[in-house]
Motif scaffolding. Sequence first.
Motif, PDB file in Angstrom:
ATOM      1  N   ILE A   3       0.953  -1.268   0.145  1.00  0.00           N
ATOM      2  CA  ILE A   3       0.017  -0.035  -0.043  1.00  0.00           C
ATOM      3  C   ILE A   3       0.888   1.201   0.139  1.00  0.00           C
ATOM      4  O   ILE A   3       0.590   2.207  -0.662  1.00  0.00           O
ATOM      5  CB  ILE A   3      -0.931   0.018   1.181  1.00  0.00           C
ATOM      6  N   ASP A   4       2.033   1.270   0.724  1.00  0.00           N
ATOM      7  CA  ASP A   4       2.925   2.344   0.803  1.00  0.00           C
ATOM      8  C   ASP A   4       3.590   2.543  -0.626  1.00  0.00           C
ATOM      9  O   ASP A   4       3.708   3.787  -0.940  1.00  0.00           O
ATOM     10  CB  ASP A   4       4.051   2.187   1.918  1.00  0.00           C
ATOM     11  N   ILE A   5       3.977   1.466  -1.264  1.00  0.00           N
ATOM     12  CA  ILE A   5       4.567   1.616  -2.547  1.00  0.00           C
ATOM     13  C   ILE A   5       3.638   2.273  -3.510  1.00  0.00           C
ATOM     14  O   ILE A   5       4.064   3.179  -4.458  1.00  0.00           O
ATOM     15  CB  ILE A   5       4.977   0.303  -2.850  1.00  0.00           C
ATOM     16  N   MET A   6       2.136   1.833  -3.327  1.00  0.00           N
ATOM     17  CA  MET A   6       1.423   2.330  -4.560  1.00  0.00           C
ATOM     18  C   MET A   6       0.930   3.656  -4.159  1.00  0.00           C
ATOM     19  O   MET A   6       0.849   4.461  -4.981  1.00  0.00           O
ATOM     20  CB  MET A   6      -0.192   1.345  -4.256  1.00  0.00           C
ATOM     21  N   VAL A  25      10.901  -4.450  -9.425  1.00  0.00           N
ATOM     22  CA  VAL A  25      10.390  -5.453  -8.528  1.00  0.00           C
ATOM     23  C   VAL A  25      11.629  -6.242  -7.921  1.00  0.00           C
ATOM     24  O   VAL A  25      11.585  -6.879  -6.871  1.00  0.00           O
ATOM     25  CB  VAL A  25       9.740  -6.731  -9.274  1.00  0.00           C
ATOM     26  N   SER A  26      12.985  -5.814  -8.298  1.00  0.00           N
ATOM     27  CA  SER A  26      14.225  -6.327  -7.942  1.00  0.00           C
ATOM     28  C   SER A  26      14.407  -5.648  -6.462  1.00  0.00           C
ATOM     29  O   SER A  26      15.030  -6.519  -5.726  1.00  0.00           O
ATOM     30  CB  SER A  26      15.382  -6.244  -8.690  1.00  0.00           C
ATOM     31  N   THR A  27      14.091  -4.396  -6.420  1.00  0.00           N
ATOM     32  CA  THR A  27      14.417  -3.748  -5.356  1.00  0.00           C
ATOM     33  C   THR A  27      13.295  -3.275  -4.326  1.00  0.00           C
ATOM     34  O   THR A  27      13.503  -2.958  -3.155  1.00  0.00           O
ATOM     35  CB  THR A  27      15.406  -2.346  -5.856  1.00  0.00           C
ATOM     36  N   CYS A  34      12.375   4.344 -17.914  1.00  0.00           N
ATOM     37  CA  CYS A  34      12.917   4.196 -19.398  1.00  0.00           C
ATOM     38  C   CYS A  34      14.507   4.045 -19.138  1.00  0.00           C
ATOM     39  O   CYS A  34      15.212   3.365 -19.822  1.00  0.00           O
ATOM     40  CB  CYS A  34      12.698   5.749 -19.777  1.00  0.00           C
ATOM     41  N   GLU A  35      14.918   4.540 -17.795  1.00  0.00           N
ATOM     42  CA  GLU A  35      16.402   3.994 -17.353  1.00  0.00           C
ATOM     43  C   GLU A  35      16.614   2.748 -17.251  1.00  0.00           C
ATOM     44  O   GLU A  35      17.680   2.256 -17.560  1.00  0.00           O
ATOM     45  CB  GLU A  35      16.708   5.008 -16.012  1.00  0.00           C
ATOM     46  N   LYS A  36      15.708   1.880 -16.893  1.00  0.00           N
ATOM     47  CA  LYS A  36      15.770   0.551 -16.696  1.00  0.00           C
ATOM     48  C   LYS A  36      15.516  -0.135 -17.824  1.00  0.00           C
ATOM     49  O   LYS A  36      15.580  -1.427 -18.129  1.00  0.00           O
ATOM     50  CB  LYS A  36      14.797   0.156 -15.771  1.00  0.00           C
ATOM     51  N   MET A  37      15.145   0.461 -19.294  1.00  0.00           N
ATOM     52  CA  MET A  37      14.891   0.014 -20.332  1.00  0.00           C
ATOM     53  C   MET A  37      13.808  -0.936 -20.532  1.00  0.00           C
ATOM     54  O   MET A  37      13.534  -1.929 -21.122  1.00  0.00           O
ATOM     55  CB  MET A  37      15.946  -0.854 -21.080  1.00  0.00           C
TER      56      MET A  37
END
Length: 101
Positions: A3-6, A25-27, A34-37
Motif C-alpha cells: 500500500i505504501d509503495i502504491m 520488482v528487484s529492489t 526508461c532508465e531501466k529499459m
Amino acid sequence: DPIDIMVALRSEHEKKDGKRMGIDVSTGKITCMCEKMIIEPLRVKQQVIKSATEATNMILKIDDLISIKGSKMPPAPPGGMGGMGGMGGMGGMGGMGGMPY
C-alpha cells in the motif's frame, strides 16, 4: 508494504515526467522505467483491459445464474397443465401422464 509503495507511485505519477515512473520488482523501489529499459507496449495494456473485462462479465453471468437458481419459481397459473405431462388421471400416476419413472 504494497500500500505504501502504491501511494508513493501515485505521488510520483502526479509530478512532471512522473508517467515514466514504475516499481522495480528487484529492489521494491520506485524508479524511472526508461532508465531501466522497461517499456510496456500499448497492446499489452489493451489486452489486460480486455481480459479483465471478459473475466468480469463471466463472473457477473455466473452470479446471475446463481441468483436465479436461488429464487423461487413462480406458481403455476390456476387451471394450467401443471407438472410434467399435465395429464392427471391417466393410469393413476397423476401429473406424470401414466408413465412410470
